[in-house]
Design a protein around this motif. Structure first.
Motif, PDB file in Angstrom:
ATOM      1  N   GLY A 119       0.799  -1.224   0.000  1.00 11.25           N
ATOM      2  CA  GLY A 119       0.000   0.000   0.000  1.00 11.25           C
ATOM      3  C   GLY A 119       0.831   1.274   0.000  1.00 11.25           C
ATOM      4  N   ALA A 120       0.128   2.406  -0.090  1.00  5.50           N
ATOM      5  CA  ALA A 120       0.799   3.701  -0.232  1.00  5.50           C
ATOM      6  C   ALA A 120       1.642   4.057   0.983  1.00  5.50           C
ATOM      7  CB  ALA A 120      -0.227   4.803  -0.497  1.00  5.50           C
ATOM      8  N   SER A 121       1.202   3.638   2.174  1.00  2.00           N
ATOM      9  CA  SER A 121       1.978   3.967   3.373  1.00  2.00           C
ATOM     10  C   SER A 121       3.379   3.381   3.253  1.00  2.00           C
ATOM     11  CB  SER A 121       1.301   3.399   4.622  1.00  2.00           C
ATOM     12  OG  SER A 121      -0.003   3.898   4.712  1.00  2.00           O
ATOM     13  N   LEU A 151       5.447   5.153   0.555  1.00  3.70           N
ATOM     14  CA  LEU A 151       5.995   6.427   1.028  1.00  3.70           C
ATOM     15  C   LEU A 151       7.169   6.208   1.979  1.00  3.70           C
ATOM     16  CD1 LEU A 151       2.544   8.080   1.648  1.00  3.70           C
ATOM     17  CD2 LEU A 151       4.290   9.053   0.144  1.00  3.70           C
ATOM     18  N   PHE A 177      -1.662  14.660   4.708  1.00  2.56           N
ATOM     19  CA  PHE A 177      -1.938  13.344   5.316  1.00  2.56           C
ATOM     20  C   PHE A 177      -0.998  13.177   6.521  1.00  2.56           C
ATOM     21  CE2 PHE A 177      -1.216   8.578   4.954  1.00  2.56           C
ATOM     22  CZ  PHE A 177      -2.463   8.221   5.419  1.00  2.56           C
ATOM     23  N   TYR A 195       2.633  11.421   6.890  1.00  5.38           N
ATOM     24  CA  TYR A 195       3.874  11.901   6.250  1.00  5.38           C
ATOM     25  C   TYR A 195       4.907  12.247   7.318  1.00  5.38           C
ATOM     26  CZ  TYR A 195       1.182  12.730   1.892  1.00  5.38           C
ATOM     27  OH  TYR A 195       0.398  12.606   0.780  1.00  5.38           O
ATOM     28  N   ASN A 206       0.430  15.390  -3.169  1.00  2.00           N
ATOM     29  CA  ASN A 206      -0.667  14.422  -3.154  1.00  2.00           C
ATOM     30  C   ASN A 206      -1.848  15.011  -3.926  1.00  2.00           C
ATOM     31  OD1 ASN A 206      -3.184  13.758  -0.694  1.00  2.00           O
ATOM     32  ND2 ASN A 206      -2.584  12.395  -2.329  1.00  2.00           N
ATOM     33  N   ASN A 238      -5.963  14.455  -0.307  1.00  2.00           N
ATOM     34  CA  ASN A 238      -6.600  14.209   0.986  1.00  2.00           C
ATOM     35  C   ASN A 238      -5.944  15.195   1.944  1.00  2.00           C
ATOM     36  OD1 ASN A 238      -7.512  13.318   3.452  1.00  2.00           O
ATOM     37  ND2 ASN A 238      -6.356  11.388   3.436  1.00  2.00           N
ATOM     38  N   ASP A 276       2.343  11.099  -4.194  1.00  2.62           N
ATOM     39  CA  ASP A 276       1.504  10.151  -3.448  1.00  2.62           C
ATOM     40  C   ASP A 276       0.150  10.119  -4.161  1.00  2.62           C
ATOM     41  OD1 ASP A 276       0.343   8.599  -1.485  1.00  2.62           O
ATOM     42  OD2 ASP A 276      -0.064  10.287  -0.145  1.00  2.62           O
ATOM     43  N   PRO A 280      -2.760   7.666  -4.301  1.00  3.81           N
ATOM     44  CA  PRO A 280      -3.781   6.617  -4.163  1.00  3.81           C
ATOM     45  C   PRO A 280      -5.147   7.000  -4.730  1.00  3.81           C
ATOM     46  CG  PRO A 280      -3.296   7.587  -2.019  1.00  3.81           C
ATOM     47  CD  PRO A 280      -2.317   8.169  -2.989  1.00  3.81           C
ATOM     48  N   TYR A 281      -5.363   8.305  -4.982  1.00  2.23           N
ATOM     49  CA  TYR A 281      -6.684   8.729  -5.492  1.00  2.23           C
ATOM     50  C   TYR A 281      -6.642   9.071  -6.986  1.00  2.23           C
ATOM     51  CZ  TYR A 281      -7.443   9.135  -0.481  1.00  2.23           C
ATOM     52  OH  TYR A 281      -7.515   8.864   0.862  1.00  2.23           O
ATOM     53  N   SER A 321      -1.261   3.049  -4.685  1.00  2.00           N
ATOM     54  CA  SER A 321      -1.931   2.038  -3.874  1.00  2.00           C
ATOM     55  C   SER A 321      -3.256   1.693  -4.542  1.00  2.00           C
ATOM     56  CB  SER A 321      -2.189   2.633  -2.491  1.00  2.00           C
ATOM     57  OG  SER A 321      -3.152   1.880  -1.824  1.00  2.00           O
ATOM     58  N   SER A 359      -5.668   0.709  -2.631  1.00  2.00           N
ATOM     59  CA  SER A 359      -6.605   0.811  -1.503  1.00  2.00           C
ATOM     60  C   SER A 359      -7.894   1.526  -1.885  1.00  2.00           C
ATOM     61  CB  SER A 359      -5.960   1.578  -0.347  1.00  2.00           C
ATOM     62  OG  SER A 359      -4.870   0.886   0.183  1.00  2.00           O
ATOM     63  N   LYS A 360      -7.763   2.598  -2.659  1.00  2.00           N
ATOM     64  CA  LYS A 360      -8.926   3.436  -2.949  1.00  2.00           C
ATOM     65  C   LYS A 360      -9.504   3.099  -4.317  1.00  2.00           C
ATOM     66  CE  LYS A 360      -7.419   5.549   0.765  1.00  2.00           C
ATOM     67  NZ  LYS A 360      -8.035   5.674   2.059  1.00  2.00           N
ATOM     68  N   ARG A 409      -3.751  -4.428   1.430  1.00  2.00           N
ATOM     69  CA  ARG A 409      -2.402  -3.885   1.455  1.00  2.00           C
ATOM     70  C   ARG A 409      -1.633  -4.209   0.176  1.00  2.00           C
ATOM     71  NH1 ARG A 409      -3.376  -0.401   3.373  1.00  2.00           N
ATOM     72  NH2 ARG A 409      -1.277   0.192   3.964  1.00  2.00           N
ATOM     73  N   TYR A 456     -13.244  13.501  -0.177  1.00  2.00           N
ATOM     74  CA  TYR A 456     -13.308  14.294   1.054  1.00  2.00           C
ATOM     75  C   TYR A 456     -13.794  15.702   0.717  1.00  2.00           C
ATOM     76  CZ  TYR A 456     -10.052  10.585   2.346  1.00  2.00           C
ATOM     77  OH  TYR A 456      -9.458   9.362   2.535  1.00  2.00           O
TER      78      TYR A 456
END
Ligand code: PLP
Length: 394
Positions: A104-106, A109, A130, A133, A175, A179, A213, A215-216, A241, A243-244, A252, A331
């Motif tokens: 995943g993105a975490s 990063l 986020f 970071y 990003n 987010n 970054d 993920p979106y 990632s 994830s989204k 993950r 968001y």
């Protein structure tokens, strides 16, 4: 003695998680439908059918094949599939060797940061940002330098970023789609940022990495398309990632792209492999590497998020709330009705509205409303937002 820093990280309250935990308790007390929980970024739409079908299909293979370790950087098949997909979409010439699979993105990063950071280096983040970071940067014994976004539209303030660059600056994290603000950075601004970074690299004789970054990336609502940053700036890591985009946050799975045009790309890629190793990531989940190999072009269904975005944005602006129109992600960034966003978030709880105060993201006076929830939750929450507004009008 335990490590004090790790103790603090593990025990310090996260406003988002606390709010989520409060929501769980409250739902048990008064019923799920009576709590409007906008705290988390957990996708509300199911993973595409392609993902379900791929899992069923993979279960037919011998288990020792499906669940075995893969090479640390990921199986060649999934990395080739991702490279081919990026090449089709962005007119590039990447190969499997440019990709490193992550959890995943975490992880993308933290690995990218650790791969290039030396203690004392600085990484610039754009506030609001986020919150993790700062954790990743400080864990690499580096300094997190906050540069505010433009206050009118939450776009990049390139002059301020350039002013914040010092001889110790190792990277800038961007990003987009963002987010928590929903901003999408247009190509003209990213080109200007790239020019500023090149100017500073020449002036200081350093290398400055852009860490994108993303993920979106696929969650956008028309308007400007999301530019492919490595085509604008060579020293860019892409941290991605699923994830989204494929609604797989608990599985993950993601990747890092080290583009071949990056300075000393092969050495940097080796450092990425080293950082992954040092951080204890053996390989990304094997089953989901195989799923992604089969579903790399599965479409992300943004229509449910679009309907939520419209209902929430229209509903809240009609009630008099100041909101930033989100161009992407899921968001809504809304100005708190008093300067203290934490106090505002507490007041909102009395109306069963769970909104995250902006202090968590490094700025004051706003709240984040995650609209990755059912459409019903959005519609049913509007009378509560109306009452909350009335409380502040009297
Ligand atoms: N970056 C941003 C901007 C995010 O919003 C998130 C998750 O919400 C992440 C990174 C981490 O993503 P992942 O769950 O894939 O580690």
């Amino acid at each position: 003695m335990i490590n004090q820093r790790m103790y603090e990280l593990g025990s310090e309250p996260s406003a988002i998680r606390e709010l989520f935990a409060y929501g769980m308790t409250r739902k048990a007390e008064i019923g799920e439908e009576n709590v409007f929980d906008f705290s988390l970024g957990n996708p509300s739409i199911p993973a595409p059918k392609e993902v379900h079908d791929a899992i069923i299909d993979l279960m037919e293979l011998p288990p020792e094949q499906v669940h075995a370790y893969t090479p640390a950087q990921g199986a060649a098949g999934v990395r080739t599939a991702i490279a081919d997909s990026l090449n089709r979409r962005f007119d590039t010439t990447y190969s499997a060797d440019d990709l490193y699979m992550t959890v995943g993105a975490s992880a993308s990063l933290s690995i990218s940061i650790s791969a290039v950071a030396n203690p004392g280096d600085e990484f610039i983040v754009i506030a609001p940002y986020f919150p993790e970071y700062k954790v990743f940067i400080e864990s690499a014994e580096c300094t997190c330098v906050e540069v505010p976004a433009r206050l009118d539209d939450f776009q990049l303030n390139i002059e301020a970023i350039e002013d914040a660059i010092t001889p110790r600056t190792k990277g800038v994290i961007v990003n987009s789609p963002n987010n928590p603000t929903g901003a999408v950075y247009p190509a003209c601004d990213l080109t200007e940022l790239a020019n500023a970074l090149r100017r500073k690299q020449d002036e200081l004789g350093t290398t400055i990495y852009l860490i994108a970054d993303e993920p979106y990336r696929e969650i956008v609502y028309g308007g400007p398309s999301v530019p492919w940053i490595p085509s604008l700036y060579e020293n860019t890591f892409v941290c991605y990632s699923y994830s989204k985009s494929l609604s797989l946050p608990g599985e993950r799975i993601g990747y890092i792209l080290v583009p071949p045009a990056m300075k000393d790309a092969r050495r940097v890629y080796a450092a990425v492999c080293g950082a992954g190793r040092a951080l204890g990531f053996v390989c990304a989940p094997a089953l989901f590497q195989s799923v992604i190999e089969r579903c790399v072009d599965a479409p992300c269904d943004v229509e449910a998020y679009r309907a939520n975005r419209e209902a929430l944005y229209e509903g809240l602006t009609n009630l008099g709330y100041e909101c930033v129109p989100p161009q992407g992600a899921f968001y809504l960034w809304v100005r708190a009705l008093e300067p203290d966003a934490k106090a505002f978030s507490e007041t909102a709880k009395a109306y069963e509205l769970l909104v995250v105060p902006s202090d968590s993201f490094g700025v004051e006076g706003w709240v984040r409303i995650g609209y990755c929830v059912s459409h019903e939750t959005i519609v049913n929450s509007l009378p509560a937002f109306a009452e909350l507004m009335r409380e502040y009008q009297y």
